[in-house]
Design a protein around this motif. Structure first.
Motif, PDB file in Angstrom:
ATOM      1  N   HIS A 104       0.843  -1.197   0.000  1.00 24.18           N
ATOM      2  CA  HIS A 104       0.000   0.000   0.000  1.00 24.18           C
ATOM      3  C   HIS A 104       0.878   1.247   0.000  1.00 24.18           C
ATOM      4  CE1 HIS A 104      -2.875  -3.055   1.442  1.00 24.18           C
ATOM      5  NE2 HIS A 104      -3.802  -2.289   0.907  1.00 24.18           N
ATOM      6  N   LEU A 105       0.867   1.952  -1.131  1.00 24.70           N
ATOM      7  CA  LEU A 105       1.627   3.197  -1.248  1.00 24.70           C
ATOM      8  C   LEU A 105       0.655   4.368  -1.230  1.00 24.70           C
ATOM      9  CD1 LEU A 105       4.327   2.522  -4.012  1.00 24.70           C
ATOM     10  CD2 LEU A 105       4.595   2.484  -1.534  1.00 24.70           C
ATOM     11  N   HIS A 106       0.869   5.282  -0.310  1.00 21.78           N
ATOM     12  CA  HIS A 106       0.043   6.474  -0.263  1.00 21.78           C
ATOM     13  C   HIS A 106       0.566   7.495  -1.269  1.00 21.78           C
ATOM     14  CE1 HIS A 106      -2.020   5.041   3.296  1.00 21.78           C
ATOM     15  NE2 HIS A 106      -0.840   4.783   3.862  1.00 21.78           N
ATOM     16  N   PRO A 107      -0.282   8.194  -1.977  1.00 17.39           N
ATOM     17  CA  PRO A 107       0.170   9.254  -2.884  1.00 17.39           C
ATOM     18  C   PRO A 107       0.929  10.336  -2.112  1.00 17.39           C
ATOM     19  CG  PRO A 107      -2.135   8.697  -3.285  1.00 17.39           C
ATOM     20  CD  PRO A 107      -1.740   8.008  -2.010  1.00 17.39           C
ATOM     21  N   GLY A 108       1.929  10.897  -2.743  1.00 13.25           N
ATOM     22  CA  GLY A 108       2.679  12.006  -2.141  1.00 13.25           C
ATOM     23  C   GLY A 108       3.905  11.591  -1.364  1.00 13.25           C
ATOM     24  N   LEU A 109       4.237  10.297  -1.323  1.00 16.13           N
ATOM     25  CA  LEU A 109       5.446   9.845  -0.629  1.00 16.13           C
ATOM     26  C   LEU A 109       6.669  10.134  -1.489  1.00 16.13           C
ATOM     27  CD1 LEU A 109       4.337   6.335   0.709  1.00 16.13           C
ATOM     28  CD2 LEU A 109       4.323   8.522   1.925  1.00 16.13           C
ATOM     29  N   THR A 110       7.733  10.619  -0.879  1.00 19.69           N
ATOM     30  CA  THR A 110       8.977  10.863  -1.614  1.00 19.69           C
ATOM     31  C   THR A 110       9.920   9.701  -1.368  1.00 19.69           C
ATOM     32  OG1 THR A 110       8.740  13.271  -1.435  1.00 19.69           O
ATOM     33  CG2 THR A 110      10.943  12.412  -1.920  1.00 19.69           C
ATOM     34  N   LEU A 111      10.187   8.920  -2.425  1.00 17.60           N
ATOM     35  CA  LEU A 111      11.016   7.733  -2.328  1.00 17.60           C
ATOM     36  C   LEU A 111      12.373   7.970  -2.972  1.00 17.60           C
ATOM     37  CD1 LEU A 111       8.432   4.970  -3.362  1.00 17.60           C
ATOM     38  CD2 LEU A 111       8.813   6.004  -1.105  1.00 17.60           C
ATOM     39  N   THR A 112      13.418   7.352  -2.393  1.00 21.43           N
ATOM     40  CA  THR A 112      14.740   7.369  -3.001  1.00 21.43           C
ATOM     41  C   THR A 112      14.817   6.204  -3.983  1.00 21.43           C
ATOM     42  OG1 THR A 112      15.759   8.322  -1.028  1.00 21.43           O
ATOM     43  CG2 THR A 112      17.220   7.200  -2.572  1.00 21.43           C
ATOM     44  N   VAL A 113      15.095   6.521  -5.261  1.00 16.75           N
ATOM     45  CA  VAL A 113      15.069   5.477  -6.298  1.00 16.75           C
ATOM     46  C   VAL A 113      16.419   5.277  -6.977  1.00 16.75           C
ATOM     47  CG1 VAL A 113      12.610   5.772  -6.766  1.00 16.75           C
ATOM     48  CG2 VAL A 113      14.270   7.181  -7.994  1.00 16.75           C
ATOM     49  N   GLY A 114      17.456   5.981  -6.540  1.00 21.34           N
ATOM     50  CA  GLY A 114      18.783   5.813  -7.140  1.00 21.34           C
ATOM     51  C   GLY A 114      19.680   6.993  -6.841  1.00 21.34           C
ATOM     52  N   THR A 115      20.829   7.024  -7.485  1.00 24.78           N
ATOM     53  CA  THR A 115      21.775   8.128  -7.327  1.00 24.78           C
ATOM     54  C   THR A 115      22.287   8.563  -8.688  1.00 24.78           C
ATOM     55  OG1 THR A 115      23.676   6.638  -7.110  1.00 24.78           O
ATOM     56  CG2 THR A 115      22.561   7.311  -5.070  1.00 24.78           C
ATOM     57  N   ARG A 116      22.773   9.790  -8.758  1.00 31.11           N
ATOM     58  CA  ARG A 116      23.445  10.266  -9.964  1.00 31.11           C
ATOM     59  C   ARG A 116      24.739  10.960  -9.548  1.00 31.11           C
ATOM     60  NH1 ARG A 116      19.066  14.051  -9.831  1.00 31.11           N
ATOM     61  NH2 ARG A 116      18.040  12.925 -11.526  1.00 31.11           N
ATOM     62  N   THR A 117      25.740  10.865 -10.380  1.00 36.88           N
ATOM     63  CA  THR A 117      27.014  11.527 -10.128  1.00 36.88           C
ATOM     64  C   THR A 117      27.130  12.735 -11.040  1.00 36.88           C
ATOM     65  OG1 THR A 117      28.051   9.445  -9.509  1.00 36.88           O
ATOM     66  CG2 THR A 117      29.512  11.260 -10.082  1.00 36.88           C
ATOM     67  N   LEU A 118      27.236  13.908 -10.442  1.00 40.08           N
ATOM     68  CA  LEU A 118      27.367  15.140 -11.205  1.00 40.08           C
ATOM     69  C   LEU A 118      28.827  15.373 -11.571  1.00 40.08           C
ATOM     70  CD1 LEU A 118      24.953  17.373  -9.112  1.00 40.08           C
ATOM     71  CD2 LEU A 118      24.422  15.871 -11.037  1.00 40.08           C
TER      72      LEU A 118
END
Length: 244
Positions: A104-118
């Protein structure tokens, strides 16, 4: 470290760069390994002069986040962001946000889905003169490690007090120099927090202080690098009262 702390601008002592972890954080960890075999650092290198200039290129790592909407499921999000791994890994990295039921995922949750290298930043720093001091002057325990770090910090111009370091060490690792966090978003991204003050490898490398070990688990090196980072981001380790 939590938002709301005042940052004091300062010229970094060691090579510094912003190692972003969502909120610029170094996550706290649970102590998992024994502290046996840890030793204080011996400062046996020749003193540096004010003309010695260290130059390095350090990575600028940033977390990728995603805000959930109606109809989202973890498998759908994992498919949309392949670098996040399986939906199980996605859930493990974001359990504190999602809760105990991954279905059950509530709308509006901020999830970490990966990383990027600048683009790496090249930073120059002129360290202050240091004077070698034998490790025999310090006890091989938390008290000795903090005192040795404070002496190195004083010579390098890094602010911080015994109480500020001790308070943060006990919260982050309970005084275990071999502590490692294998469950949070940093760990899921491949850079788990390590040591007494729970530093990730890119931050340790960027804020390492000359004259200390390059082993992130070395207690003196870990404390000194973490205090160097805290000084750059928050003015002093004394200003840190929660997770980095």
């Amino acid at each position: 470290m939590p938002a709301g702390k005042h940052r004091r601008a300062r010229t970094p002592v060691a090579a510094r760069a912003l190692i972003a972890t969502g909120t610029g954080a170094l996550a706290l960890a649970l102590p998992m390994l024994s502290a046996s075999g840890a030793s204080a650092t011996t400062l046996d290198q020749a003193p540096q002069t004010a003309t010695d200039v260290a130059t390095s290129a350090v990575p600028n790592v940033q977390l990728i986040t995603y805000k959930t909407v109606v109809g989202d499921t973890l498998p759908k999000i994992a498919k949309k962001f392949p670098s996040s791994g399986s939906w199980q890994k996605l859930y493990t990295a974001n359990r504190a946000v999602i809760g105990d039921n991954p279905a059950h995922l509530h709308p509006g949750l901020t999830l970490t889905v990966g990383t990027r290298t600048l683009k790496p930043a090249t930073i120059k720093a002129t360290p202050k003169p240091t004077t070698a001091k034998p490790s025999a002057a310090y006890a091989n325990n938390l008290d000795g490690w903090i005192k040795q770090s404070l002496d190195i910090m004083a010579r390098a111009g890094i602010p911080g007090s015994y109480d500020g370091i001790h308070r943060n060490v006990m919260r982050e690792s309970s005084g275990n120099p071999n502590a490692i966090n294998n469950w949070d978003s940093n760990a899921a991204a491949g850079t788990p927090s390590k040591g007494l003050l729970q530093v990730i490898d890119p931050t340790f490398q960027a804020y390492h202080v000359a004259g200390t070990s390059w082993n992130i688990y070395d207690p003196v090196a870990n404390i000194t690098a973490a205090c160097n980072y805290a000084a750059d981001k928050y003015g002093s380790i004394d200003n840190v009262n929660g997770a980095y």
